[in-house]
Write a protein that holds these residues in place. Structure first.
Motif, mmCIF file in Angstrom:
data_model
loop_
_atom_site.group_PDB
_atom_site.id
_atom_site.type_symbol
_atom_site.label_atom_id
_atom_site.label_comp_id
_atom_site.label_asym_id
_atom_site.label_seq_id
_atom_site.Cartn_x
_atom_site.Cartn_y
_atom_site.Cartn_z
ATOM 1 N N GLU B 24 40.387 34.048 46.423
ATOM 2 C CA GLU B 24 41.079 34.526 45.231
ATOM 3 C C GLU B 24 42.041 33.429 44.785
ATOM 4 O O GLU B 24 42.911 33.021 45.557
ATOM 5 N N ILE B 25 41.824 32.949 43.558
ATOM 6 C CA ILE B 25 42.715 31.926 43.012
ATOM 7 C C ILE B 25 43.916 32.663 42.428
ATOM 8 O O ILE B 25 43.782 33.415 41.458
ATOM 9 N N ASN B 26 45.070 32.488 43.016
ATOM 10 C CA ASN B 26 46.259 33.191 42.525
ATOM 11 C C ASN B 26 46.838 32.474 41.310
ATOM 12 O O ASN B 26 46.533 31.313 41.056
ATOM 13 N N LYS B 27 47.680 33.208 40.565
ATOM 14 C CA LYS B 27 48.197 32.646 39.307
ATOM 15 C C LYS B 27 48.981 31.358 39.508
ATOM 16 O O LYS B 27 49.016 30.496 38.635
ATOM 17 N N ASP B 28 49.629 31.249 40.657
ATOM 18 C CA ASP B 28 50.440 30.050 40.917
ATOM 19 C C ASP B 28 49.611 28.910 41.507
ATOM 20 O O ASP B 28 50.159 27.903 41.952
ATOM 21 N N HIS B 29 48.289 29.088 41.515
ATOM 22 C CA HIS B 29 47.362 28.077 42.057
ATOM 23 C C HIS B 29 47.468 27.903 43.569
ATOM 24 O O HIS B 29 47.071 26.871 44.110
ATOM 25 N N THR B 30 48.029 28.897 44.253
ATOM 26 C CA THR B 30 47.696 29.045 45.663
ATOM 27 C C THR B 30 46.365 29.791 45.717
ATOM 28 O O THR B 30 45.937 30.385 44.721
ATOM 29 N N VAL B 31 45.709 29.728 46.866
ATOM 30 C CA VAL B 31 44.396 30.369 46.999
ATOM 31 C C VAL B 31 44.395 31.196 48.278
ATOM 32 O O VAL B 31 44.823 30.720 49.334
ATOM 33 N N THR B 32 43.937 32.456 48.163
ATOM 34 C CA THR B 32 43.861 33.332 49.322
ATOM 35 C C THR B 32 42.406 33.547 49.727
ATOM 36 O O THR B 32 41.568 33.857 48.888
ATOM 37 N N PHE B 33 42.156 33.354 51.018
ATOM 38 C CA PHE B 33 40.827 33.571 51.596
ATOM 39 C C PHE B 33 40.887 34.825 52.459
ATOM 40 O O PHE B 33 41.905 35.076 53.120
ATOM 41 N N ARG B 34 39.814 35.591 52.454
ATOM 42 C CA ARG B 34 39.759 36.825 53.238
ATOM 43 C C ARG B 34 38.393 36.952 53.886
ATOM 44 O O ARG B 34 37.366 36.644 53.277
ATOM 45 N N ILE B 35 38.401 37.447 55.114
ATOM 46 C CA ILE B 35 37.124 37.733 55.775
ATOM 47 C C ILE B 35 37.314 38.919 56.710
ATOM 48 O O ILE B 35 38.307 38.989 57.439
ATOM 49 N N GLN B 36 36.380 39.853 56.631
ATOM 50 C CA GLN B 36 36.452 41.017 57.505
ATOM 51 C C GLN B 36 35.782 40.676 58.826
ATOM 52 O O GLN B 36 34.565 40.426 58.856
ATOM 53 N N ALA B 37 36.584 40.644 59.901
ATOM 54 C CA ALA B 37 36.050 40.249 61.214
ATOM 55 C C ALA B 37 36.867 40.921 62.303
ATOM 56 O O ALA B 37 37.554 40.269 63.085
ATOM 57 N N PRO B 38 36.791 42.271 62.369
ATOM 58 C CA PRO B 38 37.649 42.982 63.337
ATOM 59 C C PRO B 38 37.358 42.606 64.788
ATOM 60 O O PRO B 38 38.249 42.694 65.630
ATOM 61 N N ASP B 39 36.123 42.148 65.066
ATOM 62 C CA ASP B 39 35.767 41.854 66.455
ATOM 63 C C ASP B 39 35.897 40.379 66.821
ATOM 64 O O ASP B 39 35.590 39.999 67.949
ATOM 65 N N ALA B 40 36.320 39.548 65.863
ATOM 66 C CA ALA B 40 36.478 38.132 66.184
ATOM 67 C C ALA B 40 37.835 37.904 66.848
ATOM 68 O O ALA B 40 38.808 38.606 66.583
ATOM 69 N N LYS B 41 37.870 36.895 67.745
ATOM 70 C CA LYS B 41 39.121 36.565 68.445
ATOM 71 C C LYS B 41 39.919 35.537 67.677
ATOM 72 O O LYS B 41 41.138 35.465 67.784
ATOM 73 N N ASP B 42 39.219 34.693 66.952
ATOM 74 C CA ASP B 42 39.867 33.538 66.366
ATOM 75 C C ASP B 42 39.105 33.139 65.102
ATOM 76 O O ASP B 42 37.899 32.873 65.162
ATOM 77 N N VAL B 43 39.803 33.132 63.987
ATOM 78 C CA VAL B 43 39.154 32.732 62.740
ATOM 79 C C VAL B 43 40.004 31.657 62.086
ATOM 80 O O VAL B 43 41.222 31.806 61.936
ATOM 81 N N LYS B 44 39.359 30.562 61.743
ATOM 82 C CA LYS B 44 40.039 29.437 61.117
ATOM 83 C C LYS B 44 39.371 29.123 59.785
ATOM 84 O O LYS B 44 38.233 29.513 59.525
ATOM 85 N N ILE B 45 40.086 28.371 58.969
ATOM 86 C CA ILE B 45 39.500 27.828 57.751
ATOM 87 C C ILE B 45 39.694 26.323 57.766
ATOM 88 O O ILE B 45 40.737 25.826 58.229
ATOM 89 N N SER B 46 38.673 25.616 57.321
ATOM 90 C CA SER B 46 38.735 24.156 57.259
ATOM 91 C C SER B 46 38.403 23.744 55.833
ATOM 92 O O SER B 46 37.293 23.988 55.352
ATOM 93 N N GLY B 47 39.394 23.176 55.144
ATOM 94 C CA GLY B 47 39.197 22.837 53.740
ATOM 95 C C GLY B 47 39.476 21.376 53.465
ATOM 96 O O GLY B 47 40.247 20.734 54.181
ATOM 97 N N ASP B 48 38.873 20.861 52.422
ATOM 98 C CA ASP B 48 39.003 19.419 52.161
ATOM 99 C C ASP B 48 40.345 19.054 51.520
ATOM 100 O O ASP B 48 40.597 17.871 51.287
ATOM 101 N N TRP B 49 41.202 20.063 51.255
ATOM 102 C CA TRP B 49 42.560 19.775 50.805
ATOM 103 C C TRP B 49 43.524 19.588 51.974
ATOM 104 O O TRP B 49 44.676 19.208 51.788
ATOM 105 N N MET B 50 43.043 19.881 53.185
ATOM 106 C CA MET B 50 43.899 19.758 54.369
ATOM 107 C C MET B 50 43.871 18.320 54.876
ATOM 108 O O MET B 50 42.839 17.661 54.796
#
Lengths: 379, 379
Positions: B24-50
Motif C-alpha cells: 500500500e503506497i501511503n499518501k506520504d510516500h511511505t509504503v506498507t507491506f502486509r502478508i498473512q502468515a500466522p504459522d510463520a516464525k520469521d518474515v522479512k522483506i528485502s527491497g532494493d531501496w535498502m
C-alpha cells in the motif's frame, strides 16, 4: 573475460540462490519439486493435477532432508500445461526456483509442461512463429483508447494476401493477456498452422471489461490488486461497442472483411459475449464458438442488446452461418445452463456442433476447445 | 447475474486469499507491506531501496499482529520503480498479494512505483501509446530464426513517414524481454514522445545471446532455469551477425535506412556490444550510447571483430558521428574500466559526452540513461 570477475557471491545474491532445480521433469513423466527451506516447519505443494475438494485446491506435504531441502515427486503425469504453488508455513506463494509464472485474476502460479499428445500444441516448436503485438485502439463507443493483444500469423508481414480474423474473448476477471498467457494461443496457432491443420488467421484478443482500458498494470490506473468482478462486464456495453474493435482491425490489418472471414469465440463470460455479439450483429460472423459459455437465460440487467433475444437469434439462424460450436465440461458448474440453451436451440431448429469434454470450468478445457475449434474455421 | 452465484469460497480459493493489500503506497510516500502468515516464525522483506552490504541485498524484519498478519512500513521513498522480495522462514519468494512481477535472469521480484519526478516517465500515462511486438526474424549469420521485441511509436501504423531506429541492447543474463520489462522502455518512449522531448522512433530490442533463439521459456528449449552466463555472448559472433538484425528491420519497417537514422545503445554487456558494433560497422550509426559498459580492454577471446580495435575506432571517429554518449554510476564495479576507456578516447581526441550518476550497476541508472539519451537522438 571481464564479467567473469563477478564474484560468485554476487551472482548468488543477485540472480538466485544455490543451484536447485525445480521443477525437474523426470524421464518417466513424474515431476520432482525442490525448495531450500531449512527453517520452515511445514512446506506443501498445491498443484492443479491434484484432486480438488469442491472449489478447494488439493495439496500435498513436501519432505525435508538433512540439508533442509524439501522435495515432492508426483505420480506419472499426462501431457499438459500444469500450474502450482508452494505453501511455506501456511503462506501460498511461488516456487523461488521456477521463473515461469502466470497470473490468473489476482493469483500467480508457477507453470510447467509435460510434453506429448495435446500438450505438444502448447510448446514452442521449431516452426514459423507469428507476431504477437500489444496495440492500443480508439473506442469511440467507450470514449477512450483501449489495449488489445493481436496475433498475426507467420508470413503476414511479407504477404499481400488478406487474412481471416478470429476474435477470441476472455472470461470474467480476465483481460487481453488471458488467452495469450493461460490459453497458449500463439503456440497453438503456430503449431496448427505449421501442421496444415488451421488456416493462417489473425487472432484478436481484446479486453472485454469496458471499465478497463487495459489489463491490470497496463493502464494509467497503475499497479493495483486485480478483482474478479468489474462493473459493466455483462450489461450490454461491450457487445454494443464491439463494432469499434471490428472497425479498428478491418482498417488497420489486411483482412477478409466479410462474414466468411470473421469468427468469434470466447470462454465463460467471453462465451456469453460471443453469443450476444454474434446475435446482435446477426449477419457478421460465419463462425461462432461458445467455450463453457456463461449463458444468462434471464438477465436482470436491461439493455437493448439483450432485448428480442429469441427474435434476433432466429434472425442469426435465418441469415445462415457455417459453424455454431458449443463446448463444455461434464463437471462445469454452468453445465445445466448450457443444456437448457441447447434445448432452446433444438426447439427452434438452430444447428450447432456440440462438444462435451471431461472436467470443469478450467483452462485445460479452453486450450483443447481452441485447438479443436480453429481447424474448423475458414475452410 | 449468473456469475454472481460463484460461491465466495470459490473466489477466495481460485483467485487469491482474503483481501489484504500489499504493497500500500501511503499518501506520504511511505509504503506498507502486509502478508498473512500466522504459522510463520520469521518474515522479512528485502527491497532494493535498502542499503546493501556489498553484493548482499538489505532486508528488514516484518512485525506480526495478533491476527497473524505481518507488516512493514518503509521510510518516505523517493519517486522510483522499486523491487522487493518477501522472505518467509528463510525462503526468499514473492509477495502473494502483489501480482506485479519482473524476472531478472533467474530471480523474480515484486515491483511497485512511487510516482513523481523521473518516475513519472515509468508510468503508463494518458498519452498515445506505441505498439510493442514480439517478432521472429531470420538470422542467416547464426543459421537460425531469433526473437526480438520491437516498439513502434504512436501513429507509426497510420503514417507514410519513415522513422529513425534505436537498437537497444541488454546486459549479460538478459534477453529481448529485459529492456521492455525492467527498463520500462515503452513507457519512457511514450512519455518522452508525448512531451515532445524525444522524436518518434522505433526501438528494436534484440536478443544479444547468440546461443539463444529467444528469452528463456520463449524458444523450443522450453522452460528451464535461466543462467547468467551463456556461450558466445562476448566472442564477436553477435557483433559480426548484427547486420542480420539491421537488414531485417530495414526491410520490414518504414525506417530511415541511413546513418543519420540509426542509433545503438546498450547496458553493461550491451554497452560492450554497442561499442564494438558501432566500431566494426564504422560508418553506420550517428548515435552511440554506452550505459555502464562492460569494457573489455584486453580480450582473451580472439575474433576478427576485436582485431584492429584502435584503427577501427579511429576510423569511426574520422567517419564522424553526432553523439558518443557514455554513462556510468560512481559506485559501479566497472567504473575504473570506463575511466581507462575515456582516457583512451581523450588521448586519441575522440569526442564523447560523459554522464556520471550516483549508484552502481543497476536498472535505476539504465532507465535514467535511456531517458536522457533518447532526447538527444535524431535532432
Amino acid at each position: 573475460m571481464l564479467l567473469m570477475s563477478f564474484p560468485s557471491i554476487a551472482q548468488q545474491a543477485l540472480w538466485g540462490g544455490p543451484n536447485i532445480v525445480s521443477p525437474e521433469i523426470n524421464k518417466d513423466h513424474t515431476v520432482t519439486f525442490r525448495i531450500q527451506a531449512p527453517d520452515a516447519k511445514d512446506v506443501k505443494i498445491s498443484g492443479d493435477w491434484m484432486p480438488r475438494q469442491g472449489w478447494i485446491p488439493g495439496s500435498a506435504d513436501m519432505t525435508k532432508d538433512t540439508a533442509g531441502i524439501w522435495t515432492y515427486t508426483t505420480d506419472v503425469l499426462s501431457p499438459e500445461l500444469y500450474s502450482y504453488n508452494i505453501i511455506i508455513d501456511g503462506v501460498k506463494t511461488t516456487d523461488p526456483n521456477n521463473v515461469y509464472l502466470i497470473r490468473d485474476v489476482a493469483s500467480v502460479f508457477n507453470i510447467f509442461l509435460i510434453d506429448g499428445g495435446q500438450a505438444d500444441l502448447y510448446k514452442i516448436n521449431d516452426v514459423p512463429h507469428g507476431t504477437v503485438a500489444r496495440r492500443w485502439y480508439n473506442s469511440p463507443g467507450n470514449n477512450t483508447t483501449r489495449r488489445m493483444t493481436i496475433y498475426t500469423p507467420p508470413g503476414y508481414e511479407n504477404s499481400k494476401e488478406k487474412f481471416p480474423v478470429l476474435y477470441l474473448l476472455h472470461g470474467m476477471g480476465g483481460d487481453e493477456e488471458a488467452w495469450i498467457a493461460l490459453g497458449r494461443t500463439a503456440q497453438i496457432m503456430d503449431n496448427l498452422i505449421a501442421q496444415g491443420k488451421a488456416k493462417p488467421m489473425i487472432v484478436v484478443m481484446p479486453n472485454g471489461n469496458v471499465a478497463q482500458q487495459a489489463a491490470p498494470g497496463e493502464s494509467p490506473k497503475g499497479f493495483y490488486k486485480p478483482t474478479m468482478q468489474l462493473p459493466h462486464t455483462m450489461d450490454g456495453q461491450y457487445e454494443a461497442t464491439f463494432k469499434d474493435i471490428i472497425n479498428f482491425v478491418e482498417k488497420n490489418y489486411r483482412v477478409k472483411a466479410d462474414k466468411a472471414g470473421r469468427a468469434i469465440a470466447g470462454l465463460s463470460m467471453g462465451g456469453f459475449h460471443s453469443l450476444h455479439i454474434s446475435r446482435y450483429y446477426p449477419n457478421t460472423f460465419d463462425y461462432v464458438g461458445l467455450f463453457s459459455p456463461a449463458i444468462m437465460p434471464d438477465p436482470k440487467v436491461k439493455s437493448e442488446v439483450y432485448d428480442n433475444f429469441d427474435a434476433t437469434l432466429k434472425k442469426q439462424m435465418e441469415n445462415g452461418y457455417k459453424l455454431y460450436w458449443i463446448g463444455i465440461g461434464k463437471e462445469d458448474f454452468l453445465y445445466k445452463y448450457v443444456k437448457e440453451y441447447r434445448e432452446k436451440l433444438d426447439a427452434m431448429g438452430m444447428p450447432y456442433v456440440y462438444r462435451e469434454s471431461d472436467g470443469g470450468h478450467i483452462w485445460k478445457n479452453w486450450r483443447i476447445y481452441l485447438s479443436e475449434f480453429t481447424p474448423k474455421l475458414f475452410n
